[in-house]
Design an enzyme around this catalytic site. Sequence first.
Site, PDB file in Angstrom:
ATOM      1  NE  ARG A  21       8.185  -3.214   1.715  1.00 44.29           N
ATOM      2  CZ  ARG A  21       7.064  -2.548   1.438  1.00 44.29           C
ATOM      3  NH1 ARG A  21       6.672  -1.576   2.223  1.00 44.29           N
ATOM      4  NH2 ARG A  21       6.365  -2.850   0.373  1.00 44.29           N
ATOM      5  NE  ARG A  25       9.107   4.866   4.170  1.00 44.45           N
ATOM      6  CZ  ARG A  25       7.812   5.081   4.026  1.00 44.45           C
ATOM      7  NH1 ARG A  25       7.346   6.315   4.027  1.00 44.45           N
ATOM      8  NH2 ARG A  25       6.978   4.071   3.900  1.00 44.45           N
ATOM      9  NE  ARG A  34      12.551   6.344  -0.834  1.00 48.40           N
ATOM     10  CZ  ARG A  34      11.919   7.352  -1.404  1.00 48.40           C
ATOM     11  NH1 ARG A  34      12.595   8.303  -2.008  1.00 48.40           N
ATOM     12  NH2 ARG A  34      10.606   7.416  -1.371  1.00 48.40           N
ATOM     13  CG  ASP A  71       8.105  -2.382  -4.955  1.00 51.93           C
ATOM     14  OD1 ASP A  71       8.038  -2.215  -3.719  1.00 51.93           O
ATOM     15  OD2 ASP A  71       7.095  -2.532  -5.668  1.00 51.93           O
ATOM     16  CE1 TYR A 144      -0.002  -2.240  -5.042  1.00 54.52           C
ATOM     17  CE2 TYR A 144       0.299  -4.614  -5.195  1.00 54.52           C
ATOM     18  CZ  TYR A 144       0.206  -3.462  -4.433  1.00 54.52           C
ATOM     19  OH  TYR A 144       0.317  -3.529  -3.064  1.00 54.52           O
TER      20      TYR A 144
HETATM   21  O1  1CP Z   1      13.604  -5.001   2.801  1.00 51.88           O
HETATM   22  C1  1CP Z   1      12.837  -5.529   1.995  1.00 51.88           C
HETATM   23  O2  1CP Z   1      11.845  -6.204   2.318  1.00 51.88           O
HETATM   24  C2  1CP Z   1      13.226  -5.443   0.535  1.00 51.88           C
HETATM   25  C3  1CP Z   1      12.541  -4.778  -0.439  1.00 51.88           C
HETATM   26  C4  1CP Z   1      11.050  -4.758  -0.750  1.00 51.88           C
HETATM   27  C5  1CP Z   1      10.176  -5.842  -0.978  1.00 51.88           C
HETATM   28  C6  1CP Z   1      10.442  -7.327  -0.823  1.00 51.88           C
HETATM   29  C7  1CP Z   1      10.329  -3.569  -0.978  1.00 51.88           C
HETATM   30  C8  1CP Z   1      10.876  -2.212  -0.839  1.00 51.88           C
HETATM   31  N1  1CP Z   1       9.077  -3.919  -1.412  1.00 51.88           N
HETATM   32  C9  1CP Z   1       8.944  -5.280  -1.404  1.00 51.88           C
HETATM   33  C10 1CP Z   1       7.767  -6.072  -1.811  1.00 51.88           C
HETATM   34  C11 1CP Z   1       6.468  -5.394  -2.033  1.00 51.88           C
HETATM   35  N2  1CP Z   1       6.208  -4.192  -2.643  1.00 51.88           N
HETATM   36  C12 1CP Z   1       5.225  -5.994  -1.713  1.00 51.88           C
HETATM   37  C13 1CP Z   1       5.075  -7.360  -1.118  1.00 51.88           C
HETATM   38  C14 1CP Z   1       5.258  -7.383   0.352  1.00 51.88           C
HETATM   39  C15 1CP Z   1       4.173  -6.689   1.149  1.00 51.88           C
HETATM   40  O3  1CP Z   1       3.053  -7.198   1.178  1.00 51.88           O
HETATM   41  O4  1CP Z   1       4.475  -5.632   1.718  1.00 51.88           O
HETATM   42  C16 1CP Z   1       4.205  -5.099  -2.103  1.00 51.88           C
HETATM   43  C17 1CP Z   1       2.714  -5.303  -1.953  1.00 51.88           C
HETATM   44  C18 1CP Z   1       4.832  -3.965  -2.687  1.00 51.88           C
HETATM   45  C19 1CP Z   1       4.163  -2.770  -3.295  1.00 51.88           C
HETATM   46  C20 1CP Z   1       4.576  -1.527  -2.601  1.00 51.88           C
HETATM   47  N3  1CP Z   1       5.800  -0.941  -2.794  1.00 51.88           N
HETATM   48  C21 1CP Z   1       3.887  -0.812  -1.613  1.00 51.88           C
HETATM   49  C22 1CP Z   1       2.517  -1.171  -1.044  1.00 51.88           C
HETATM   50  C23 1CP Z   1       1.413  -0.370  -1.630  1.00 51.88           C
HETATM   51  C24 1CP Z   1       0.056  -0.815  -1.121  1.00 51.88           C
HETATM   52  O5  1CP Z   1      -0.658  -1.524  -1.839  1.00 51.88           O
HETATM   53  O6  1CP Z   1      -0.315  -0.424  -0.005  1.00 51.88           O
HETATM   54  C25 1CP Z   1       4.693   0.268  -1.237  1.00 51.88           C
HETATM   55  C26 1CP Z   1       4.389   1.349  -0.253  1.00 51.88           C
HETATM   56  C27 1CP Z   1       5.926   0.153  -1.971  1.00 51.88           C
HETATM   57  C28 1CP Z   1       7.126   1.018  -1.868  1.00 51.88           C
HETATM   58  C29 1CP Z   1       8.281   0.398  -1.194  1.00 51.88           C
HETATM   59  N4  1CP Z   1       8.849  -0.818  -1.527  1.00 51.88           N
HETATM   60  C30 1CP Z   1       9.951  -1.077  -0.741  1.00 51.88           C
HETATM   61  C31 1CP Z   1      10.098   0.058   0.136  1.00 51.88           C
HETATM   62  C32 1CP Z   1      11.211   0.216   1.153  1.00 51.88           C
HETATM   63  C33 1CP Z   1       9.054   0.956  -0.145  1.00 51.88           C
HETATM   64  C34 1CP Z   1       8.838   2.310   0.497  1.00 51.88           C
HETATM   65  C35 1CP Z   1       9.452   3.332  -0.397  1.00 51.88           C
HETATM   66  C36 1CP Z   1      10.202   4.406   0.308  1.00 51.88           C
HETATM   67  O7  1CP Z   1      11.396   4.292   0.590  1.00 51.88           O
HETATM   68  O8  1CP Z   1       9.580   5.449   0.507  1.00 51.88           O
END
Ligand code: 1CP
Length: 336
Positions: A21, A25, A34, A71, A144
């Site tokens: 990540r 943010r 964003r 994502d 999911y």
């Molecule tokens: O910088 C990076 O890592 C690149 C992008 C990236 C990656 C590899 C994002 C952006 N998401 C992911 C993978 C991802 N997404 C995973 C696997 C990694 C982990 O375990 O965290 C998972 C489970 C998700 C699903 C997801 N997407 C969640 C989790 C929900 C939960 O179950 O609690 C969330 C909150 C997101 C949104 C998201 N994805 C990425 C970002 C930056 C965000 C936040 C969105 C925002 O800007 O508000």
Amino acid sequence: MKFIQALQGEPVWPPPVWLMRQAGRYLPEYREVRAQAGDFISLCLNPALAAEVTLQPIRKFGFDAAILFSDILILPMALGQGLRFAEGEGPRLPPLENLSTLRLERAQGIYAPVLETVRRVRAELPEKTALIGFAGGPATVACYMLDGQGGGDFLRTRKLAYEDPGFVEAVLDILTEATIAYLQGQVDAGADCLMLFESWAGIFPATQFRKFVINPNKRIVSALKSRNPGLKIIGFPRLAGLMLAEYVRESGVDAVGLDTVTDIRAAQAACPENTIFQGNLDPLVLRLGGKPMEDATRDLLEAVRGRPHIFNLGHGITPDVAEANVARLMEVIRAA
Ligand code: 1CP
């Protein structure tokens, strides 16, 4: 590329580093883009803006690898499942009832902008910086799709795994095929290596872990490696516990990401001799900075000295992290 050399088993020192990540943010320039994109899915599907946020942390901190900004839930969306991100609550999908909702043949057209992001990022990245393509592991994505939201409970998925395992396996089959095609598209577009995020691997008991996590991961790894000789793939079976060694042996991944709770020395002892690890600093110490961060970083570096290793967190960076702490972390690692 130091990052790829480490994945090839060379003990590069200091170890290459990137942070899960790393685009996100905690960076003001991310928040700006964003806001410009409107919502999160629009950002993921806008190649110019997604490429920009992928590159931001590389410019600022000089990480050894960039990770595609997208994502894991873009793939089920491309397969035809609804997806929205509820502000401050995470993803929401209509829980999958019927396989006929899913359209493998249409997916490619929908995720095409993500592949365009890969092309743009690769063209703009410094030559020494690797680009990581990624997908969710099928079990994690299925969680999911079947429960319709995240958080870690996934009760419907866990019940279905007992009550209707055929349905779960059929979903995993479709996801496995779709994931192979999606990741192959990322390789063709210029990704230098791949990562499979099985973030919820740890919710399954051992027999289900073998069927739902190890088998699909193995199919994906073997299909992609046979088509792309030399391609490196990192697995991340989060919270796998004592199933970690079996995952590494059976899945065929080149490297494995360690979650925060796993003692790296115990993982080194349990996994095959030549296993390459990625991880696993506690994301909380990055937020705290100062002595807790520096002590934990030096301890981890000590544990991996002389081995190929990829420095990372045990899970994603949180939005409350100060940029100065990330910069200091890089100094401590680079001075090792
Ligand atoms: O910088 C990076 O890592 C690149 C992008 C990236 C990656 C590899 C994002 C952006 N998401 C992911 C993978 C991802 N997404 C995973 C696997 C990694 C982990 O375990 O965290 C998972 C489970 C998700 C699903 C997801 N997407 C969640 C989790 C929900 C939960 O179950 O609690 C969330 C909150 C997101 C949104 C998201 N994805 C990425 C970002 C930056 C965000 C936040 C969105 C925002 O800007 O508000």
